[in-house]
Motif scaffolding. Structure first.
Motif, PDB file in Angstrom:
ATOM      1  N   SER A  13      -4.755   3.856   2.545  1.00 12.76           N
ATOM      2  CA  SER A  13      -6.179   3.639   2.748  1.00 12.76           C
ATOM      3  C   SER A  13      -6.460   2.681   3.893  1.00 12.76           C
ATOM      4  O   SER A  13      -5.591   1.953   4.343  1.00 12.76           O
ATOM      5  CB  SER A  13      -6.810   3.114   1.466  1.00 12.76           C
ATOM      6  OG  SER A  13      -6.321   1.823   1.190  1.00 12.76           O
ATOM      7  N   ARG A  14      -7.709   2.699   4.311  1.00 14.56           N
ATOM      8  CA  ARG A  14      -8.146   1.867   5.423  1.00 14.56           C
ATOM      9  C   ARG A  14      -9.289   0.993   4.922  1.00 14.56           C
ATOM     10  O   ARG A  14     -10.448   1.235   5.220  1.00 14.56           O
ATOM     11  CB  ARG A  14      -8.576   2.787   6.561  1.00 14.56           C
ATOM     12  CG  ARG A  14      -8.849   2.105   7.849  1.00 14.56           C
ATOM     13  CD  ARG A  14      -8.887   3.114   8.952  1.00 14.56           C
ATOM     14  NE  ARG A  14     -10.259   3.464   9.278  1.00 14.56           N
ATOM     15  CZ  ARG A  14     -10.623   4.022  10.407  1.00 14.56           C
ATOM     16  NH1 ARG A  14      -9.710   4.332  11.297  1.00 14.56           N
ATOM     17  NH2 ARG A  14     -11.868   4.303  10.646  1.00 14.56           N
ATOM     18  N   GLY A  15      -8.957  -0.056   4.169  1.00 15.07           N
ATOM     19  CA  GLY A  15      -9.965  -0.931   3.609  1.00 15.07           C
ATOM     20  C   GLY A  15     -10.333  -2.088   4.513  1.00 15.07           C
ATOM     21  O   GLY A  15     -11.285  -2.815   4.245  1.00 15.07           O
ATOM     22  N   HIS A  16      -9.590  -2.263   5.611  1.00 15.54           N
ATOM     23  CA  HIS A  16      -9.858  -3.357   6.550  1.00 15.54           C
ATOM     24  C   HIS A  16      -9.477  -2.880   7.946  1.00 15.54           C
ATOM     25  O   HIS A  16      -8.441  -2.239   8.125  1.00 15.54           O
ATOM     26  CB  HIS A  16      -9.025  -4.588   6.181  1.00 15.54           C
ATOM     27  CG  HIS A  16      -9.302  -5.764   7.049  1.00 15.54           C
ATOM     28  ND1 HIS A  16     -10.243  -6.711   6.738  1.00 15.54           N
ATOM     29  CD2 HIS A  16      -8.766  -6.137   8.243  1.00 15.54           C
ATOM     30  CE1 HIS A  16     -10.281  -7.625   7.697  1.00 15.54           C
ATOM     31  NE2 HIS A  16      -9.383  -7.304   8.618  1.00 15.54           N
ATOM     32  N   SER A  86      -5.878  -0.607  11.810  1.00 16.24           N
ATOM     33  CA  SER A  86      -6.231  -0.365  10.410  1.00 16.24           C
ATOM     34  C   SER A  86      -5.210  -0.979   9.460  1.00 16.24           C
ATOM     35  O   SER A  86      -4.005  -0.953   9.726  1.00 16.24           O
ATOM     36  CB  SER A  86      -6.293   1.141  10.135  1.00 16.24           C
ATOM     37  OG  SER A  86      -7.210   1.761  10.990  1.00 16.24           O
ATOM     38  N   ASP A  89      -6.029  -3.810   3.432  1.00 16.12           N
ATOM     39  CA  ASP A  89      -6.998  -4.834   3.040  1.00 16.12           C
ATOM     40  C   ASP A  89      -6.676  -6.110   3.812  1.00 16.12           C
ATOM     41  O   ASP A  89      -5.747  -6.131   4.631  1.00 16.12           O
ATOM     42  CB  ASP A  89      -6.958  -5.071   1.528  1.00 16.12           C
ATOM     43  CG  ASP A  89      -5.551  -5.318   0.987  1.00 16.12           C
ATOM     44  OD1 ASP A  89      -4.708  -5.910   1.709  1.00 16.12           O
ATOM     45  OD2 ASP A  89      -5.289  -4.939  -0.160  1.00 16.12           O
ATOM     46  N   LYS A 130     -14.093  -2.981   4.429  1.00 10.74           N
ATOM     47  CA  LYS A 130     -14.862  -1.793   4.076  1.00 10.74           C
ATOM     48  C   LYS A 130     -15.877  -2.131   2.986  1.00 10.74           C
ATOM     49  O   LYS A 130     -15.556  -2.810   2.005  1.00 10.74           O
ATOM     50  CB  LYS A 130     -13.917  -0.697   3.595  1.00 10.74           C
ATOM     51  CG  LYS A 130     -14.594   0.621   3.330  1.00 10.74           C
ATOM     52  CD  LYS A 130     -13.559   1.667   3.001  1.00 10.74           C
ATOM     53  CE  LYS A 130     -14.194   3.019   2.864  1.00 10.74           C
ATOM     54  NZ  LYS A 130     -13.171   4.037   2.585  1.00 10.74           N
ATOM     55  N   ASN A 132     -17.396  -0.857   0.051  1.00 12.17           N
ATOM     56  CA  ASN A 132     -17.098   0.230  -0.877  1.00 12.17           C
ATOM     57  C   ASN A 132     -18.336   0.840  -1.527  1.00 12.17           C
ATOM     58  O   ASN A 132     -18.305   1.987  -1.957  1.00 12.17           O
ATOM     59  CB  ASN A 132     -16.119  -0.258  -1.960  1.00 12.17           C
ATOM     60  CG  ASN A 132     -14.751  -0.519  -1.371  1.00 12.17           C
ATOM     61  OD1 ASN A 132     -14.275   0.242  -0.526  1.00 12.17           O
ATOM     62  ND2 ASN A 132     -14.134  -1.607  -1.760  1.00 12.17           N
ATOM     63  N   SER A 135     -19.154   3.983   0.366  1.00  9.49           N
ATOM     64  CA  SER A 135     -18.121   5.032   0.439  1.00  9.49           C
ATOM     65  C   SER A 135     -18.406   6.194  -0.476  1.00  9.49           C
ATOM     66  O   SER A 135     -18.879   6.113  -1.536  1.00  9.49           O
ATOM     67  CB  SER A 135     -16.763   4.456   0.092  1.00  9.49           C
ATOM     68  OG  SER A 135     -16.438   3.440   0.995  1.00  9.49           O
TER      69      SER A 135
END
Length: 135
Positions: A13-16, A86, A89, A130, A132, A135
């Motif tokens: 995932s790409r949370g940050h 990317s 987190d 991100k 959320n 999303s």
């Protein structure tokens, strides 16, 4: 100007994301691509999830929105570059930074990057988490 996507790496995932915005003379385009390719390879080795590089296509304002080329004072002889790194987190950024510590192979890449960007300019950057709820 054409888009310059040096790489897209999909590992989770790409949370940050960490973004970097800078300008460089158009004459340095090919060397900038190579420096970013070397950076991508090194950053991937140390655990970044993604490393993408783009150049600005349009310089026109739209409605009341001011184009980035104007906010960073890019001349017609310069390209505006956007780099997106990317991470899973914010904790992943810390892990990546720790992995990079002591790796001297970044020094010549960084030195060359600083020589290629517009003399006297700055690199603008920031880390974004991100949201959320959207999303």
């Amino acid at each position: 100007m054409s888009s310059t996507n040096t790489s897209s790496i999909k590992k989770g995932s790409r949370g940050h994301i960490e973004i970097f915005l800078y300008r460089a003379p158009k004459k340095n385009h090919d060397e900038m691509v190579e420096v970013n390719r070397q950076s991508r390879d090194l950053f991937t080795k140390h655990g970044v999830s993604g490393f993408e590089v783009f150049s600005l296509d349009s310089r026109e304002n739209v409605m009341e929105f001011v184009n980035l080329s104007k906010t960073i004072s890019a001349s017609e002889e310069e390209e505006v570059w956007l780099e997106i790194q990317s991470y899973r987190d914010a904790e992943h950024v810390k892990e990546f930074t720790a992995n990079m510590q002591g790796d001297k192979s970044i020094e010549p890449i960084y030195k060359r990057f600083m020589e290629l960007i517009t003399l006297g300019s700055i690199v603008t950057f920031g880390g974004f988490g991100k949201i959320n709820e959207i999303s």
